[in-house]
Design an enzyme around this catalytic site. Structure first.
Site, PDB file in Angstrom:
ATOM      1  N   LYS A 126       0.563  -1.127   0.145  1.00 30.58           N
ATOM      2  CA  LYS A 126       0.004   0.002   0.231  1.00 30.58           C
ATOM      3  C   LYS A 126       0.418   1.316  -0.229  1.00 30.58           C
ATOM      4  O   LYS A 126       2.024   0.964   0.180  1.00 30.58           O
ATOM      5  CB  LYS A 126      -0.490  -0.054   1.101  1.00 30.58           C
ATOM      6  N   ASP A 166      -7.332   4.575  -4.414  1.00 30.13           N
ATOM      7  CA  ASP A 166      -7.772   4.097  -3.117  1.00 30.13           C
ATOM      8  C   ASP A 166      -8.627   5.539  -2.793  1.00 30.13           C
ATOM      9  O   ASP A 166      -8.619   5.946  -4.221  1.00 30.13           O
ATOM     10  CB  ASP A 166      -6.807   3.726  -2.253  1.00 30.13           C
TER      11      ASP A 166
HETATM   12  P1  NDP Z   1     -12.614   7.815  -2.677  1.00 28.30           P
HETATM   13  O1  NDP Z   1     -12.164   8.940  -3.072  1.00 28.30           O
HETATM   14  O2  NDP Z   1     -13.657   7.707  -4.090  1.00 28.30           O
HETATM   15  O3  NDP Z   1     -14.087   7.593  -1.901  1.00 28.30           O
HETATM   16  C1  NDP Z   1     -13.978   8.058  -0.208  1.00 28.30           C
HETATM   17  C2  NDP Z   1     -15.452   8.660   0.544  1.00 28.30           C
HETATM   18  O4  NDP Z   1     -15.460   7.978   1.438  1.00 28.30           O
HETATM   19  C3  NDP Z   1     -15.956  10.545  -0.063  1.00 28.30           C
HETATM   20  O5  NDP Z   1     -17.259  10.250   0.399  1.00 28.30           O
HETATM   21  C4  NDP Z   1     -15.480  10.179   1.132  1.00 28.30           C
HETATM   22  O6  NDP Z   1     -15.662  11.388   1.814  1.00 28.30           O
HETATM   23  C5  NDP Z   1     -15.199   9.491   2.208  1.00 28.30           C
HETATM   24  N1  NDP Z   1     -14.638   9.637   3.684  1.00 28.30           N
HETATM   25  C6  NDP Z   1     -12.850   9.524   3.162  1.00 28.30           C
HETATM   26  N2  NDP Z   1     -12.105   9.597   4.209  1.00 28.30           N
HETATM   27  C7  NDP Z   1     -12.740   9.993   4.988  1.00 28.30           C
HETATM   28  C8  NDP Z   1     -12.742   9.922   6.500  1.00 28.30           C
HETATM   29  N3  NDP Z   1     -12.401  10.468   7.722  1.00 28.30           N
HETATM   30  N4  NDP Z   1     -14.613  10.594   7.270  1.00 28.30           N
HETATM   31  C9  NDP Z   1     -15.605  10.438   6.872  1.00 28.30           C
HETATM   32  N5  NDP Z   1     -15.350  10.203   5.402  1.00 28.30           N
HETATM   33  C10 NDP Z   1     -14.175  10.050   4.690  1.00 28.30           C
HETATM   34  O7  NDP Z   1     -12.745   6.345  -2.069  1.00 28.30           O
HETATM   35  P2  NDP Z   1     -12.787   4.593  -2.488  1.00 28.30           P
HETATM   36  O8  NDP Z   1     -14.288   5.111  -2.809  1.00 28.30           O
HETATM   37  O9  NDP Z   1     -11.682   4.176  -3.603  1.00 28.30           O
HETATM   38  O10 NDP Z   1     -12.552   4.021  -0.909  1.00 28.30           O
HETATM   39  C11 NDP Z   1     -13.542   4.264   0.194  1.00 28.30           C
HETATM   40  C12 NDP Z   1     -12.223   2.698   0.612  1.00 28.30           C
HETATM   41  O11 NDP Z   1     -12.756   1.532   0.076  1.00 28.30           O
HETATM   42  C13 NDP Z   1     -11.268   3.191   1.593  1.00 28.30           C
HETATM   43  O12 NDP Z   1     -12.056   2.913   2.439  1.00 28.30           O
HETATM   44  C14 NDP Z   1     -10.755   2.185   0.366  1.00 28.30           C
HETATM   45  O13 NDP Z   1      -9.552   1.460   1.019  1.00 28.30           O
HETATM   46  C15 NDP Z   1     -11.836   1.073   0.075  1.00 28.30           C
HETATM   47  N6  NDP Z   1     -11.278   0.285  -0.579  1.00 28.30           N
HETATM   48  C16 NDP Z   1     -11.039   0.748  -1.966  1.00 28.30           C
HETATM   49  C17 NDP Z   1     -11.042  -0.026  -3.342  1.00 28.30           C
HETATM   50  C18 NDP Z   1     -10.406   0.430  -4.757  1.00 28.30           C
HETATM   51  O14 NDP Z   1     -10.613   0.303  -5.115  1.00 28.30           O
HETATM   52  N7  NDP Z   1     -10.881   1.957  -4.862  1.00 28.30           N
HETATM   53  C19 NDP Z   1     -10.691  -1.276  -2.785  1.00 28.30           C
HETATM   54  C20 NDP Z   1     -10.903  -1.751  -2.069  1.00 28.30           C
HETATM   55  C21 NDP Z   1     -11.111  -1.468  -1.094  1.00 28.30           C
HETATM   56  P3  NDP Z   1     -15.127  13.234   1.149  1.00 28.30           P
HETATM   57  O15 NDP Z   1     -15.485  13.002   0.128  1.00 28.30           O
HETATM   58  O16 NDP Z   1     -16.010  14.425   2.938  1.00 28.30           O
HETATM   59  O17 NDP Z   1     -13.429  12.663   1.824  1.00 28.30           O
HETATM   60  O1  2IT Z   2      -8.124  -1.907  -1.055  1.00 32.36           O
HETATM   61  C1  2IT Z   2      -7.918  -1.955  -2.029  1.00 32.36           C
HETATM   62  O2  2IT Z   2      -7.493  -3.069  -2.102  1.00 32.36           O
HETATM   63  C2  2IT Z   2      -7.517  -0.696  -3.560  1.00 32.36           C
HETATM   64  N1  2IT Z   2      -7.516  -0.064  -2.865  1.00 32.36           N
HETATM   65  C3  2IT Z   2      -7.032  -1.875  -4.714  1.00 32.36           C
HETATM   66  C4  2IT Z   2      -5.884  -1.795  -4.636  1.00 32.36           C
HETATM   67  C5  2IT Z   2      -5.593  -2.331  -6.342  1.00 32.36           C
HETATM   68  O3  2IT Z   2      -4.251  -2.785  -6.692  1.00 32.36           O
HETATM   69  O4  2IT Z   2      -6.389  -2.859  -6.760  1.00 32.36           O
END
Ligand code: NDP
Ligand code: 2IT
Length: 446
Positions: A126, A166
């Protein structure tokens, strides 16, 4: 925790002071491993747990950049290459002001087991930065990404380390990062990053994969209990990449999502979230859920600073960030009749919250299993890059559905085998660990 494993955990605390999220992630895994160590003395003899808890390599670097007014900013960049027993390091990059070494280590540690559960050839890593993209112009984000990659590129490669997105890193940022990698190396090395645009090496379904996958996992948990999603009232926290595509798939499968959120507040939309409007505001305009509430009108309520878990629902998907769902929130959900929780985010539920769900006996899918569809589809993107091929949306989505079913069944069967039926936390931790541990034994003391 098994008493034989306590000294290992104590040593992790001693060697990594102040890294609360990393401690939390390690503790949860070690708590599941007592019976595995009892069955496999070779894991203890080769100190597999101790080795898994120590990253293979940790990179921390300075990221200088200039804003649109010419003002100089200094951020910190990280890449923690945690474990490469199963394949090249693989895992996302997070740009958020809260990022520090402990956060990156917790995410990298989770990624090891998640990637192992996919049964694809990928190790765990990561990275990210404490850069805050909020309010920054496109050009500022581009200059930041270029500076970040100017240092990171030397550590990457399709056989070495393959980042993706992420929080705060989506298709736009991957584009700027890939462009800079290509420029510095003079190589069109598609397999060095995933989450790329479709026209330049990306894979169909990668954008949707994490959210869709979390709902496929949910569907399997419900199926195992003779239930389905039809007509279920759901809430999904967050409104970013994972949340949006979780909502889309729930709607396709007959459920109704009545609330989502961002760090500013919660929208409650009893008729069901209007996904086209949400996508327009979040993906195109990069706006807030408050804007959604204003434009949608009708019965929609916007709750500034509100707690989404207080909205009654049968199914909850935390898709925002770590520790966003506490013990008290979990009790509220269970009290309101919630029957299933599938984690799109990484470690969104506190340990107290996890205990509440497990004690209540509801279907609880931990992030390292439920959100593995994102990284699994990244591995499918790497396959397409390696073979210079492109698969259809339908074929790729079907593959994702099969992968999520397989992860579900593996966790379910492993939990059963180790005397914890229905406990996907145990199942995921043990099955993921077992696969990495077997490979580490085979590869010797490296
Ligand atoms: P984005 O940046 O697209 O969206 C994040 C969302 O979560 C936003 O709505 C944001 O609100 C909110 N958020 C983030 N940090 C905080 C915080 N500290 N407090 C409150 N709200 C928060 O990210 P993703 O959708 O890609 O990621 C969301 C989650 O999914 C994370 O935990 C990530 O690690 C996990 N994840 C993502 C993957 C991927 O492929 N993208 C794969 C597996 C897991 P705001 O805009 O107000 O900050
Ligand atoms: O938390 C996760 O699994 C991710 N943000 C995606 C990682 C990836 O390499 O697609």
């Amino acid at each position: 925790m098994d008493e034989k494993l306590e000294p290992i955990y104590d040593e992790v605390l001693r060697r990594n002071p102040g890294e609360a999220e990393f401690h939390q992630a390690v503790r949860e895994v070690i708590e599941s491993l007592g019976p595995v160590i009892a069955k496999h003395p070779e894991f203890a003899e080769r100190k597999i747990i101790e080795r898994i808890c120590e990253p293979e390599r940790q990179i921390i670097f300075r990221v200088p950049w200039q804003d649109d007014d010419g003002v100089v900013h200094i951020n910190r960049g990280f890449r923690v290459e945690f474990n490469s027993a199963l394949g090249p390091y693989k895992g996302g990059l997070r740009f958020h002001p809260s990022v520090n070494l402990g956060i990156v280590k917790f995410l990298g540690f989770e990624q090891i087991f998640k990637n192992a559960l996919t049964e694809m050839p990928i190790g765990g890593a990561k990275g990210g930065s404490d850069f805050d993209p909020k309010g920054r112009s496109r050009d500022e984000v581009m200059r930041f990404c270029q500076s970040f990659m100017t240092e990171l590129y030397r550590h990457l490669g399709e056989y070495t380390d393959v980042p993706a997105g992420d929080i705060g890193v989506g298709g736009r940022e991957i584009g700027y990062l890939f462009g800079q990698y290509k420029r510095i190396t003079n190589r069109y090395e598609s397999g060095v990053l995933t989450g790329k645009g479709i026209e330049w090496g990306g894979a169909l379904v990668r954008t949707e994969a994490t959210g869709y996958g979390a709902v496929f996992f949910l569907r399997e948990m419900l199926r195992a209990r003779g239930q389905d999603l039809d007509d279920r009232t759901c809430v999904v926290s967050g409104s970013g990449n994972v949340a949006i595509y979780a909502i889309e798939k729930i709607h396709q499968l007959g459920g109704r999502v009545v609330a989502c959120s961002d760090s500013g507040g919660v929208v409650h939309d009893p008729k069901g979230i209007d996904l086209e409007l949400l996508k327009q505001i979040k993906e195109v305009e990069r706006g807030r859920v408050a804007d959604y509430a204003e434009r949608r009108g009708g019965e929609v309520r916007y709750l500034p600073g509100g707690n989404i878990w207080e909205i009654p629902c049968e199914v909850a998907l935390p898709c925002a960030t770590q520790n966003e769902l506490t013990g008290r929130d979990a009790a509220t959900l269970v009290g309101n009749g919630c029957i299933a929780v599938s984690e799109g985010a990484n470690m969104p539920t506190t340990p107290e919250g996890v205990d509440v769900f497990l004690d209540a006996g509801i279907a609880y899918g931990p992030g390292k299993a439920a959100n593995a569809g994102g990284v699994a589809t990244s591995a499918l993107e790497m396959q397409q890059n390696a073979s210079r091929d492109r698969w259809s949306f339908e074929a790729t989505e079907q593959r994702l559905g099969e992968i999520m079913r397989h992860i579900h069944d593996l966790c379910y069967a492993t939990a059963d085998e180790y005397g914890a039926p229905g406990n996907y936390v145990r199942g995921a931790n043990i099955a993921g660990f077992q696969r990495v541990a077997d490979a580490m034994v085979a590869l010797g003391l490296v």
